[in-house]
Scaffold this active site. Structure first.
Site, PDB file in Angstrom:
ATOM      1  N   ASP A 165     -13.259  -1.540   9.843  1.00  0.00           N
ATOM      2  CA  ASP A 165     -13.298  -0.869   8.150  1.00  0.00           C
ATOM      3  C   ASP A 165     -13.956  -0.581   7.450  1.00  0.00           C
ATOM      4  O   ASP A 165     -14.032  -0.524   6.263  1.00  0.00           O
ATOM      5  CB  ASP A 165     -11.184  -0.417   8.577  1.00  0.00           C
ATOM      6  CG  ASP A 165     -10.783   0.873   9.281  1.00  0.00           C
ATOM      7  OD1 ASP A 165     -12.097   1.035  10.402  1.00  0.00           O
ATOM      8  OD2 ASP A 165     -10.396   0.287   9.391  1.00  0.00           O
ATOM      9  N   GLY A 166     -13.819  -2.718   6.601  1.00  0.00           N
ATOM     10  CA  GLY A 166     -14.646  -3.125   5.569  1.00  0.00           C
ATOM     11  C   GLY A 166     -15.994  -2.605   5.731  1.00  0.00           C
ATOM     12  O   GLY A 166     -15.959  -2.546   4.064  1.00  0.00           O
ATOM     13  N   GLU A 220      -7.002   2.910  -1.321  1.00  0.00           N
ATOM     14  CA  GLU A 220      -6.876   2.736  -1.973  1.00  0.00           C
ATOM     15  C   GLU A 220      -6.685   1.954  -3.358  1.00  0.00           C
ATOM     16  O   GLU A 220      -8.072   1.358  -3.480  1.00  0.00           O
ATOM     17  CB  GLU A 220      -4.951   2.300  -1.488  1.00  0.00           C
ATOM     18  CG  GLU A 220      -5.273   0.982  -1.202  1.00  0.00           C
ATOM     19  CD  GLU A 220      -5.830   0.183  -0.186  1.00  0.00           C
ATOM     20  OE1 GLU A 220      -7.279  -1.074   0.213  1.00  0.00           O
ATOM     21  OE2 GLU A 220      -5.251   0.642   1.415  1.00  0.00           O
ATOM     22  N   ASP A 273       6.216  -6.772  -7.583  1.00  0.00           N
ATOM     23  CA  ASP A 273       4.584  -7.363  -7.430  1.00  0.00           C
ATOM     24  C   ASP A 273       3.271  -6.751  -8.106  1.00  0.00           C
ATOM     25  O   ASP A 273       2.096  -7.056  -8.349  1.00  0.00           O
ATOM     26  CB  ASP A 273       4.781  -8.147  -6.743  1.00  0.00           C
ATOM     27  CG  ASP A 273       5.214  -9.350  -6.599  1.00  0.00           C
ATOM     28  OD1 ASP A 273       5.969  -9.912  -7.021  1.00  0.00           O
ATOM     29  OD2 ASP A 273       5.524  -9.997  -5.093  1.00  0.00           O
ATOM     30  N   THR A 296      -2.732   3.947   6.951  1.00  0.00           N
ATOM     31  CA  THR A 296      -2.707   2.937   7.501  1.00  0.00           C
ATOM     32  C   THR A 296      -2.918   1.031   7.257  1.00  0.00           C
ATOM     33  O   THR A 296      -3.019   0.420   7.849  1.00  0.00           O
ATOM     34  CB  THR A 296      -3.105   3.507   9.023  1.00  0.00           C
ATOM     35  OG1 THR A 296      -4.690   3.301   8.584  1.00  0.00           O
ATOM     36  CG2 THR A 296      -3.108   4.686   9.694  1.00  0.00           C
ATOM     37  N   GLY A 297      -2.846   1.477   5.897  1.00  0.00           N
ATOM     38  CA  GLY A 297      -3.713  -0.100   5.758  1.00  0.00           C
ATOM     39  C   GLY A 297      -2.670  -0.444   4.710  1.00  0.00           C
ATOM     40  O   GLY A 297      -1.371  -1.379   5.384  1.00  0.00           O
ATOM     41  N   SER A 331      -0.888  -0.017   1.938  1.00  0.00           N
ATOM     42  CA  SER A 331       0.473   0.894   1.990  1.00  0.00           C
ATOM     43  C   SER A 331       1.613   0.809   2.897  1.00  0.00           C
ATOM     44  O   SER A 331       2.571   0.837   2.603  1.00  0.00           O
ATOM     45  CB  SER A 331       0.130   2.446   1.845  1.00  0.00           C
ATOM     46  OG  SER A 331       1.338   3.330   1.365  1.00  0.00           O
ATOM     47  N   LEU A 332       0.811   0.987   4.403  1.00  0.00           N
ATOM     48  CA  LEU A 332       1.346   0.814   5.663  1.00  0.00           C
ATOM     49  C   LEU A 332       2.484  -0.701   5.267  1.00  0.00           C
ATOM     50  O   LEU A 332       3.575  -0.793   5.559  1.00  0.00           O
ATOM     51  CB  LEU A 332       0.508   0.801   6.864  1.00  0.00           C
ATOM     52  CG  LEU A 332       1.779   1.051   7.739  1.00  0.00           C
ATOM     53  CD1 LEU A 332       2.456   2.260   7.840  1.00  0.00           C
ATOM     54  CD2 LEU A 332       0.827   0.893   9.333  1.00  0.00           C
ATOM     55  N   SER A 333       1.685  -1.258   4.942  1.00  0.00           N
ATOM     56  CA  SER A 333       2.197  -3.217   5.332  1.00  0.00           C
ATOM     57  C   SER A 333       3.254  -3.081   3.913  1.00  0.00           C
ATOM     58  O   SER A 333       4.048  -4.510   4.048  1.00  0.00           O
ATOM     59  CB  SER A 333       1.103  -4.718   4.319  1.00  0.00           C
ATOM     60  OG  SER A 333       0.908  -4.136   3.548  1.00  0.00           O
TER      61      SER A 333
END
EC number: 2.7.1.23
Length: 299
Positions: free
Chosen positions: A75-76, A150, A179, A190-191, A193-195
């Protein structure tokens, strides 16, 4: 048909797949191939004879007239490919030579069939909303101020939390003692934000997700807003230096900077040829969403 290809340094097994893929494209008489300058530097080292045969692009302007951009990696890598495409909205074919692959969803073993599908017109295009950062610093993120996943504000140079005063269409929303703060698109849900506890939002939902990073308030939760909103920020903390990131790019800033996020005027166009996993399949298979032995029990 004109094809642009972007990739970056891969592990040995994956680099062999990359080289074989390039040969497959250039051996097709109906296709013309250009490669990115980043890929060219890598290819010059590992396959110099192949490198000499290829045309190289380094700017968005040089991509005018290109029919498809192929991204080989994770994806990167696809996010990097978007920084070349920009407002041209060239459809991107994301071939997964990485691990997770929400955006780069086409499996390696389906590469030949994918090329056939492009040539014969057997594909569909999914449009993904992106966000853009508005700032008084024109050089922020090298002038490339849009992202598919994001935008993030984070503390820097201290263990102390920061305060992000946040406004929605000019109206005060909240002051996040945390933080940091993430504003995500549905694609980015799903990146990062999900974590931090943000919700999964289906692509095409026309929303932004505002998620605090390690908030110091038990009653602060992620918030979903319309992607027609303009979200602006004022940052304060014990130090005057902070970190902002846009997808995989990050830069230090100070508290005097003016920052806002809004919907990008152009979109990312992702190609689906039927040779990749669908969004919900990826959720179940790779993030174990809804994993329950009862769903797989034999009758």
């Amino acid at each position: 048909m004109r094809i642009a290809l972007h990739s970056r340094k891969l592990e040995k097994e994956r680099s062999e797949f990359l080289i074989n893929s390039i040969y497959e494209i250039i051996n097709r008489p109906e296709l013309e191939l250009m490669i990115s300058d980043g890929l060219a530097l890598y290819l010059e080292k590992i396959e110099p004879e192949l490198f000499k045969q290829l045309e190289v692009f380094s700017t968005t302007e040089e991509l005018r007239g290109i029919d498809f951009m192929i991204s080989i990696g994770g994806d990167g890598t696809l996010l990097q490919a978007l920084t070349y495409v920009q407002e041209l909205e060239i459809p991107i074919v994301g071939v997964n030579a990485g691990r997770l692959g929400f955006l780069a969803s086409i499996r390696r073993e389906n590469f030949s069939q994918t090329i056939d599908a492009l040539i014969n017109g057997y594909y569909s295009i999914e449009e993904r909303t992106m966000l853009t950062v508005v700032s008084d610093r024109e050089d922020l993120f090298g002038g490339i101020k849009f992202g598919l996943n994001e935008f993030t504000i984070l503390k820097r140079d201290t263990s102390s939390m920061i305060v992000v005063h946040t406004y929605l269409n000019g109206e005060y929303l909240n002051s996040y003692w945390a933080d940091g703060l993430i504003v995500s698109t549905p694609s980015g849900s799903t990146g990062y934000s999900l974590s931090v506890g943000g919700p999964v939002v289906i692509p095409g939902s026309e929303n932004f997700i505002i998620s605090p990073v390690c908030p110091h308030n038990l009653n602060v939760r992620p918030l979903i807003v319309s992607d027609q909103s303009v979200i602006s920020f004022e940052i304060e903390g014990r130090t005057k230096n902070f970190l902002v990131s846009l997808d995989s790019r990050s830069e230090p800033v100070d508290a005097t900077i003016e920052l806002a996020v809004k919907k990008c005027p152009f979109k990312a166009k992702l190609v689906n040829t039927g040779g990749g996993e669908k969004f919900l399949d990826t959720l179940r298979k790779k993030l174990n969403w809804g994993l329950d032995n009862r769903n797989y029990a034999k009758e």
